[in-house]
Design a protein around this motif. Structure first.
Motif, PDB file in Angstrom:
ATOM      1  N   ALA A  82       0.781  -1.107   0.012  1.00  0.00           N
ATOM      2  CA  ALA A  82      -0.008  -0.093   0.082  1.00  0.00           C
ATOM      3  C   ALA A  82       0.959   1.391   0.011  1.00  0.00           C
ATOM      4  O   ALA A  82       0.636   1.993  -0.487  1.00  0.00           O
ATOM      5  CB  ALA A  82      -0.915   0.011   1.237  1.00  0.00           C
ATOM      6  N   LEU A  83       2.017   1.044   0.547  1.00  0.00           N
ATOM      7  CA  LEU A  83       2.844   2.346   0.873  1.00  0.00           C
ATOM      8  C   LEU A  83       3.508   2.630  -0.469  1.00  0.00           C
ATOM      9  O   LEU A  83       3.496   3.567  -0.911  1.00  0.00           O
ATOM     10  CB  LEU A  83       4.064   2.058   1.952  1.00  0.00           C
ATOM     11  CG  LEU A  83       5.070   3.186   2.068  1.00  0.00           C
ATOM     12  CD1 LEU A  83       4.505   4.392   2.307  1.00  0.00           C
ATOM     13  CD2 LEU A  83       6.006   2.723   3.087  1.00  0.00           C
TER      14      LEU A  83
ATOM     15  N   ASP B  65       3.894   5.642  -5.560  1.00  0.00           N
ATOM     16  CA  ASP B  65       3.846   5.611  -7.038  1.00  0.00           C
ATOM     17  C   ASP B  65       2.970   6.587  -7.666  1.00  0.00           C
ATOM     18  O   ASP B  65       3.146   6.937  -8.695  1.00  0.00           O
ATOM     19  CB  ASP B  65       3.619   4.137  -7.509  1.00  0.00           C
ATOM     20  CG  ASP B  65       4.884   3.381  -7.481  1.00  0.00           C
ATOM     21  OD1 ASP B  65       6.114   3.932  -7.141  1.00  0.00           O
ATOM     22  OD2 ASP B  65       4.787   1.993  -7.389  1.00  0.00           O
ATOM     23  N   ASN B  66       1.968   6.610  -6.871  1.00  0.00           N
ATOM     24  CA  ASN B  66       0.629   7.677  -7.309  1.00  0.00           C
ATOM     25  C   ASN B  66       1.079   9.058  -6.826  1.00  0.00           C
ATOM     26  O   ASN B  66       0.178   9.777  -6.942  1.00  0.00           O
ATOM     27  CB  ASN B  66      -0.498   7.209  -6.885  1.00  0.00           C
ATOM     28  CG  ASN B  66      -1.051   5.753  -7.568  1.00  0.00           C
ATOM     29  OD1 ASN B  66      -0.606   5.664  -8.864  1.00  0.00           O
ATOM     30  ND2 ASN B  66      -1.743   4.873  -6.901  1.00  0.00           N
ATOM     31  N   ALA B  67       2.310   9.270  -6.364  1.00  0.00           N
ATOM     32  CA  ALA B  67       2.465  10.738  -5.628  1.00  0.00           C
ATOM     33  C   ALA B  67       1.475  11.212  -4.674  1.00  0.00           C
ATOM     34  O   ALA B  67       1.102  12.311  -4.435  1.00  0.00           O
ATOM     35  CB  ALA B  67       2.557  11.772  -6.791  1.00  0.00           C
ATOM     36  N   GLU B  68       1.172  10.121  -3.745  1.00  0.00           N
ATOM     37  CA  GLU B  68       0.104  10.466  -2.733  1.00  0.00           C
ATOM     38  C   GLU B  68       1.268  10.341  -1.235  1.00  0.00           C
ATOM     39  O   GLU B  68       1.509   9.211  -0.923  1.00  0.00           O
ATOM     40  CB  GLU B  68      -0.752   9.313  -2.646  1.00  0.00           C
ATOM     41  CG  GLU B  68      -1.788   9.377  -3.739  1.00  0.00           C
ATOM     42  CD  GLU B  68      -2.620   8.309  -3.869  1.00  0.00           C
ATOM     43  OE1 GLU B  68      -2.572   7.314  -2.968  1.00  0.00           O
ATOM     44  OE2 GLU B  68      -3.520   8.027  -4.700  1.00  0.00           O
TER      45      GLU B  68
ATOM     46  N   GLY C 298       8.643  10.059  -0.825  1.00  0.00           N
ATOM     47  CA  GLY C 298       9.418   9.210  -1.634  1.00  0.00           C
ATOM     48  C   GLY C 298      10.151   8.103  -1.226  1.00  0.00           C
ATOM     49  O   GLY C 298       9.996   8.025   0.217  1.00  0.00           O
ATOM     50  N   ARG C 299      10.878   7.494  -2.251  1.00  0.00           N
ATOM     51  CA  ARG C 299      11.510   6.328  -1.836  1.00  0.00           C
ATOM     52  C   ARG C 299      12.986   6.676  -2.112  1.00  0.00           C
ATOM     53  O   ARG C 299      13.428   6.629  -3.034  1.00  0.00           O
ATOM     54  CB  ARG C 299      11.129   5.189  -2.687  1.00  0.00           C
ATOM     55  CG  ARG C 299       9.783   4.352  -1.953  1.00  0.00           C
ATOM     56  CD  ARG C 299       9.354   3.301  -3.066  1.00  0.00           C
ATOM     57  NE  ARG C 299       8.904   3.685  -4.391  1.00  0.00           N
ATOM     58  CZ  ARG C 299       8.675   2.903  -5.264  1.00  0.00           C
ATOM     59  NH1 ARG C 299       8.881   1.663  -5.145  1.00  0.00           N
ATOM     60  NH2 ARG C 299       8.340   3.380  -6.506  1.00  0.00           N
TER      61      ARG C 299
END
Length: 458
Positions: free
Chosen positions: A158-159, A164-167, A456-457
């Motif tokens: 989920a994270l 990935d969806n910029a959320e 971000g990652r």
């Protein structure tokens, strides 16, 4: 290389050399370097996270990856313009090869995982197959609830999906007990500092929230030195510089005629800019322990360019001025003028090609600092004063905050909003900062709440 240096010391020195090379080659953003690598056609990949590890000295990259990064850095001239990617045999790469080998020789060895001793049993493939859990038949429940077939938990999936969806994903907030005015991460990301209306600077671990220390200080000024060994704060008519991590007082800059509003270290750590309420800016020479030359007149907002050659200042008189730091004088050309009312904050993009200003008119404006011209239309959306702006270290995101109690993310190139405003604060938000790896965003407001988002990652 010091033959007696530890691996960590030499890796830090190596990372500093990489950062110096990046500055010499136009200080291009991580995204620029990744894109340039991708279009070489040679299969070179330089993910942003890999570059961050290299430039921060987080780990020693593999030889091929490190040499690919050095080749891409050499594919720009001193003005940051593209030039041909040098071949593997280029003499300019020889020193980097030797440095990597010396570092690799110092690197501590990691114990190998125990291996199953050979036996007369089934072939290796059959051993591996026998060690795996049986594959569930279609429609049967998974062996571990909450985990996918790949072993990832639903929470981690989920994270990843959200990022990935910029959320942004919010972490639990902290109630600091007093209004918050400034927030800053240490260069290594291990300390999150906030200034409070209670007359203190609170230091915490940005992940565990563990308290790391407290200093007496006024709320307006806060800055870590680039090497992470010092923290600058303000008090009545003075600036205090503290040694880290032991929090002992290094020196005090006294004799200021009014309250200090902001402080900022130059990228090389040699200068400390001090902006006061009397609209003067002093440049303190850290090594000499003095202020060479007179003050720069007119502003309380501060931002050094990434190469340290320019200083942007802003204030109540609306125009933003650019100063030639080595010569302590204003740069030729007209000031950056467009806001109606006070310009509260300024920030350079990591590659130095954009300057952003935030104003009392509720707008955020982007400028080309080299020609003093606007870049696109103003960013609008805040209701009321915009008090703070900051870029991610790779320049991919811009954050703004203001009197409407919201924190907003933007694409600095297109000017488009990234997602919805980040709510949570009930009063003015005057403090925002990204972590050095760009993965965390922290904000502080007059409601006394310190909020953190994963953005971000790294």
């Amino acid at each position: 290389m010091d033959p007696h240096g530890t691996f960590e010391e030499e890796l830090a020195s190596f990372a500093a050399e990489l950062r110096r090379l990046r500055l010499e080659r136009g200080n291009r953003s991580y995204r620029d370097l990744a894109a340039r690598a991708a279009k070489t056609g040679n299969g070179i990949r330089l993910p942003v996270a890999t570059q961050s590890d290299a430039f921060r000295g987080k780990r020693l990259l593999g030889f091929d990856t490190l040499m690919a990064l050095v080749r891409i850095l050499h594919a720009y001239d001193e003005y940051g313009q593209e030039v041909p990617v040098p071949p593997h045999s280029a003499p300019a790469l020889d020193g980097w090869r030797a440095r990597w080998r010396s570092l690799a020789a110092l690197q501590p060895t990691v114990p190998a995982r125990p291996r199953v001793a050979p036996s007369a049993g089934p072939p290796p493939d059959e051993v591996m197959q026998a060690s795996r859990p049986p594959t569930p038949e279609r429609g049967s429940p998974t062996a571990v609830p909450g985990r996918s077939a790949s072993g990832d938990s639903l929470a981690s999936r989920a994270l990843v999906a959200a990022l990935d969806n910029a959320e942004p994903v919010e972490l639990p907030p902290l109630d600091m007990g007093h209004p918050l005015f400034r927030v800053a991460f240490s260069p290594d990301g291990r300390i999150l500092a906030t200034t409070t209306g209670g007359g203190s600077v609170l230091l915490r671990d940005p992940v565990t929230r563990q308290a790391l220390g407290e200093l007496d200080a006024l709320p307006w000024a806060l800055a870590f030195s680039p090497d992470g060994t010092a923290l600058a704060t303000s008090a009545n008519g003075e600036v205090r510089v503290w040694d880290l991590p032991d929090l002992t007082l290094r020196f005090v800059l006294t004799g200021l005629d009014s309250a200090v509003k902001r402080v900022a270290f130059s990228p090389d750590g040699q200068l400390l800019a001090v902006a006061s309420a009397d609209r003067t800016v002093l440049l303190w020479d850290m090594a000499a322990g003095r202020v060479p030359g007179g003050p720069l007149i007119g502003h309380t907002g501060l931002a050094f360019s990434p190469d340290g050659s320019r200083l942007a200042t802003s204030g109540a008189d609306q125009p933003t001025h650019l100063w030639d730091v080595p010569h302590r004088r204003g740069l030729p050309g007209r000031p950056l003028q467009g806001h109606k009312g006070t310009v509260w904050a300024v920030a350079f993009a990591p590659d130095g090609r954009m300057l952003v200003t935030a104003g009392a008119d509720g707008t955020v404006r982007r400028w080309d600092p080299n020609i003093a011209e606007p870049l696109g239309a103003p960013l609008t959306g805040h209701r009321g004063d915009v008090y703070e702006v900051a870029f991610t270290p790779d320049g991919r995101l811009l954050v703004t905050s203001g009197a409407d109690g919201t924190v907003r993310l933007w694409d600095p190139v297109t000017g488009a909003a990234v997602g919805d405003p980040l709510p949570g604060h009930s009063l003015t938000v005057g403090a925002v900062a990204f972590s050095p790896d760009g993965s965390l965003l922290a904000s502080g407001g007059l409601d006394g709440r310190l909020r953190r988002w994963i953005v971000g990652r790294a």
